[in-house]
Design a protein around this motif. Structure first.
Motif, PDB file in Angstrom:
ATOM      1  N   LEU A 143     -10.522 -18.665 -20.359  1.00 43.36           N
ATOM      2  CA  LEU A 143     -10.800 -17.375 -19.341  1.00 43.36           C
ATOM      3  C   LEU A 143     -12.071 -16.554 -20.016  1.00 43.36           C
ATOM      4  O   LEU A 143     -12.889 -16.152 -19.017  1.00 43.36           O
ATOM      5  CB  LEU A 143      -9.691 -16.739 -19.313  1.00 43.36           C
ATOM      6  CG  LEU A 143      -9.730 -15.027 -18.570  1.00 43.36           C
ATOM      7  CD1 LEU A 143     -10.275 -15.231 -17.315  1.00 43.36           C
ATOM      8  CD2 LEU A 143      -8.247 -14.368 -18.807  1.00 43.36           C
ATOM      9  N   TYR A 144     -12.070 -16.281 -21.461  1.00 44.28           N
ATOM     10  CA  TYR A 144     -13.113 -15.532 -21.943  1.00 44.28           C
ATOM     11  C   TYR A 144     -14.422 -16.459 -22.004  1.00 44.28           C
ATOM     12  O   TYR A 144     -15.502 -15.656 -21.717  1.00 44.28           O
ATOM     13  CB  TYR A 144     -12.728 -15.406 -23.386  1.00 44.28           C
ATOM     14  CG  TYR A 144     -12.007 -13.989 -23.276  1.00 44.28           C
ATOM     15  CD1 TYR A 144     -12.440 -12.716 -23.432  1.00 44.28           C
ATOM     16  CD2 TYR A 144     -10.508 -14.369 -23.602  1.00 44.28           C
ATOM     17  CE1 TYR A 144     -11.765 -11.671 -23.468  1.00 44.28           C
ATOM     18  CE2 TYR A 144      -9.652 -12.935 -23.861  1.00 44.28           C
ATOM     19  CZ  TYR A 144     -10.170 -11.643 -23.834  1.00 44.28           C
ATOM     20  OH  TYR A 144      -9.679 -10.770 -23.843  1.00 44.28           O
ATOM     21  N   ASN A 145     -14.341 -17.758 -21.878  1.00 42.45           N
ATOM     22  CA  ASN A 145     -15.618 -18.575 -22.052  1.00 42.45           C
ATOM     23  C   ASN A 145     -16.255 -18.375 -20.383  1.00 42.45           C
ATOM     24  O   ASN A 145     -17.416 -18.270 -20.401  1.00 42.45           O
ATOM     25  CB  ASN A 145     -15.233 -19.964 -22.209  1.00 42.45           C
ATOM     26  CG  ASN A 145     -15.129 -20.076 -23.738  1.00 42.45           C
ATOM     27  OD1 ASN A 145     -15.375 -19.352 -24.668  1.00 42.45           O
ATOM     28  ND2 ASN A 145     -14.281 -21.331 -23.897  1.00 42.45           N
ATOM     29  N   GLU A 146     -15.306 -18.320 -19.591  1.00 44.91           N
ATOM     30  CA  GLU A 146     -16.048 -18.086 -18.200  1.00 44.91           C
ATOM     31  C   GLU A 146     -16.327 -16.473 -17.571  1.00 44.91           C
ATOM     32  O   GLU A 146     -17.553 -16.470 -17.312  1.00 44.91           O
ATOM     33  CB  GLU A 146     -14.842 -18.504 -17.471  1.00 44.91           C
ATOM     34  CG  GLU A 146     -15.305 -18.495 -15.512  1.00 44.91           C
ATOM     35  CD  GLU A 146     -16.112 -19.700 -15.382  1.00 44.91           C
ATOM     36  OE1 GLU A 146     -16.819 -19.448 -14.393  1.00 44.91           O
ATOM     37  OE2 GLU A 146     -16.249 -20.712 -16.286  1.00 44.91           O
ATOM     38  N   PHE A 147     -15.812 -15.640 -18.484  1.00 46.83           N
ATOM     39  CA  PHE A 147     -16.052 -14.151 -17.665  1.00 46.83           C
ATOM     40  C   PHE A 147     -16.542 -13.459 -18.986  1.00 46.83           C
ATOM     41  O   PHE A 147     -17.040 -12.234 -18.629  1.00 46.83           O
ATOM     42  CB  PHE A 147     -14.964 -13.573 -17.279  1.00 46.83           C
ATOM     43  CG  PHE A 147     -14.352 -14.340 -15.905  1.00 46.83           C
ATOM     44  CD1 PHE A 147     -15.018 -14.084 -14.800  1.00 46.83           C
ATOM     45  CD2 PHE A 147     -13.291 -15.272 -16.053  1.00 46.83           C
ATOM     46  CE1 PHE A 147     -14.579 -14.935 -13.670  1.00 46.83           C
ATOM     47  CE2 PHE A 147     -12.900 -15.878 -14.778  1.00 46.83           C
ATOM     48  CZ  PHE A 147     -13.592 -15.964 -13.677  1.00 46.83           C
ATOM     49  N   GLY A 148     -16.281 -13.811 -20.140  1.00 53.42           N
ATOM     50  CA  GLY A 148     -16.857 -13.119 -21.234  1.00 53.42           C
ATOM     51  C   GLY A 148     -16.012 -12.042 -21.789  1.00 53.42           C
ATOM     52  O   GLY A 148     -15.799 -11.926 -23.017  1.00 53.42           O
ATOM     53  N   SER A 149     -15.413 -11.197 -20.841  1.00 55.49           N
ATOM     54  CA  SER A 149     -14.512 -10.034 -21.219  1.00 55.49           C
ATOM     55  C   SER A 149     -13.802  -9.884 -19.990  1.00 55.49           C
ATOM     56  O   SER A 149     -13.877 -10.205 -18.915  1.00 55.49           O
ATOM     57  CB  SER A 149     -15.167  -9.051 -21.933  1.00 55.49           C
ATOM     58  OG  SER A 149     -16.045  -8.459 -20.763  1.00 55.49           O
ATOM     59  N   LYS A 150     -12.786  -8.779 -19.866  1.00 51.18           N
ATOM     60  CA  LYS A 150     -12.196  -8.174 -19.027  1.00 51.18           C
ATOM     61  C   LYS A 150     -13.032  -7.390 -18.185  1.00 51.18           C
ATOM     62  O   LYS A 150     -12.769  -7.449 -16.814  1.00 51.18           O
ATOM     63  CB  LYS A 150     -11.055  -7.218 -19.492  1.00 51.18           C
ATOM     64  CG  LYS A 150     -10.216  -6.737 -18.328  1.00 51.18           C
ATOM     65  CD  LYS A 150      -8.927  -5.850 -19.102  1.00 51.18           C
ATOM     66  CE  LYS A 150      -8.016  -5.401 -17.791  1.00 51.18           C
ATOM     67  NZ  LYS A 150      -6.951  -4.571 -18.251  1.00 51.18           N
ATOM     68  N   ASP A 151     -14.083  -6.733 -18.672  1.00 50.77           N
ATOM     69  CA  ASP A 151     -15.114  -6.228 -17.690  1.00 50.77           C
ATOM     70  C   ASP A 151     -15.856  -7.213 -16.868  1.00 50.77           C
ATOM     71  O   ASP A 151     -16.126  -6.962 -15.870  1.00 50.77           O
ATOM     72  CB  ASP A 151     -16.211  -5.428 -18.536  1.00 50.77           C
ATOM     73  CG  ASP A 151     -15.317  -3.939 -19.165  1.00 50.77           C
ATOM     74  OD1 ASP A 151     -14.519  -3.411 -18.504  1.00 50.77           O
ATOM     75  OD2 ASP A 151     -15.875  -3.339 -20.106  1.00 50.77           O
ATOM     76  N   GLY A 152     -16.140  -8.400 -17.551  1.00 47.74           N
ATOM     77  CA  GLY A 152     -16.917  -9.329 -16.859  1.00 47.74           C
ATOM     78  C   GLY A 152     -15.981  -9.903 -15.951  1.00 47.74           C
ATOM     79  O   GLY A 152     -16.396 -10.156 -14.660  1.00 47.74           O
ATOM     80  N   LEU A 153     -14.784 -10.155 -16.006  1.00 49.59           N
ATOM     81  CA  LEU A 153     -13.660 -10.456 -15.090  1.00 49.59           C
ATOM     82  C   LEU A 153     -13.596  -9.684 -13.881  1.00 49.59           C
ATOM     83  O   LEU A 153     -13.811 -10.044 -12.917  1.00 49.59           O
ATOM     84  CB  LEU A 153     -12.491 -10.905 -15.686  1.00 49.59           C
ATOM     85  CG  LEU A 153     -11.269 -10.951 -14.499  1.00 49.59           C
ATOM     86  CD1 LEU A 153     -11.517 -12.317 -13.936  1.00 49.59           C
ATOM     87  CD2 LEU A 153      -9.898 -11.013 -15.581  1.00 49.59           C
TER      88      LEU A 153
END
Length: 207
Positions: free
Chosen positions: A41-51
């Protein structure tokens, strides 16, 4: 990651948001619901803000795609008023059924929702879809202009004089703004947005 897996993660994030405030949504729970690791999940979006940005971007795209469909599907192609009425009805229904679409259209972001900055952020993502999500997100004014211009492009057709296109653009923007007014304050009449749009367009020149 395959696009389908990214969509599964966004679906999981959206489902979590319908049950609890964004501040209480945990990345580990989103990953588990989508059947992937938290690291994925972090690899895809970077962070919760990215998500959050990716989720808002997807819902904006979904609203625009639905607006396009309303202009072109299951309505009389010879009657621009009918097609604009359908697009206005879609706008009101989309906002009623999706809190993120409502926030995008009105600019009112409740404490339950993520509230990513609308300006472009510096993106270090190697994922093309995330780089797009890290770009600028549409403001209410941006969305009005986007759907107005989309409606004009669909309805004007070849050979329509520029003066008529300008009139059409004014009519399209009027319809969009009527729809937004109904998002903020639903009309009390049984016919709702459709009656408002038809009455307004009956006084507007159309190509």
């Amino acid at each position: 990651m395959m696009p389908a897996a990214r969509e599964s993660l966004l679906d999981a994030a959206y489902a979590a948001l319908t049950r609890r405030p964004w501040s209480a949504v945990r990345m580990v729970d989103v990953a588990a619901a989508a059947g992937v690791s938290r690291q994925t999940l972090y690899n895809e979006f970077g962070s919760k803000d990215g998500l959050a940005r990716a989720l808002v971007r997807r819902e904006a795209d979904g609203y625009l795609a639905g607006f396009d469909r309303a202009l072109t599907v299951h309505h009389d192609p010879r009657d621009p008023r009918d097609r604009l009425t359908a697009a206005a009805e879609w706008t009101v229904a989309a906002a009623a059924g999706n809190a993120l679409v409502r926030a995008l259209l009105t600019g009112c972001w409740s404490e339950r929702l993520p509230s990513p900055t609308l300006v472009r952020i510096r993106s270090g993502s190697a994922v093309p879809a995330q780089r797009r999500a890290d770009g600028p997100l549409p403001s209410p004014a941006d969305l009005v202009a986007l759907v107005r211009d989309r409606a004009v492009a669909v309805l004007a057709g070849p050979g329509v004089p520029r003066t008529d296109t300008a009139e059409l653009a004014r009519s399209c923007e009027l319809v969009v703004r009527l729809a937004l007014s109904c998002v903020a304050a639903p009309p009390p009449t049984e016919g709702g947005i459709a009656d408002l749009v038809r009455r307004a367009l009956s006084r507007q020149p159309m190509p």
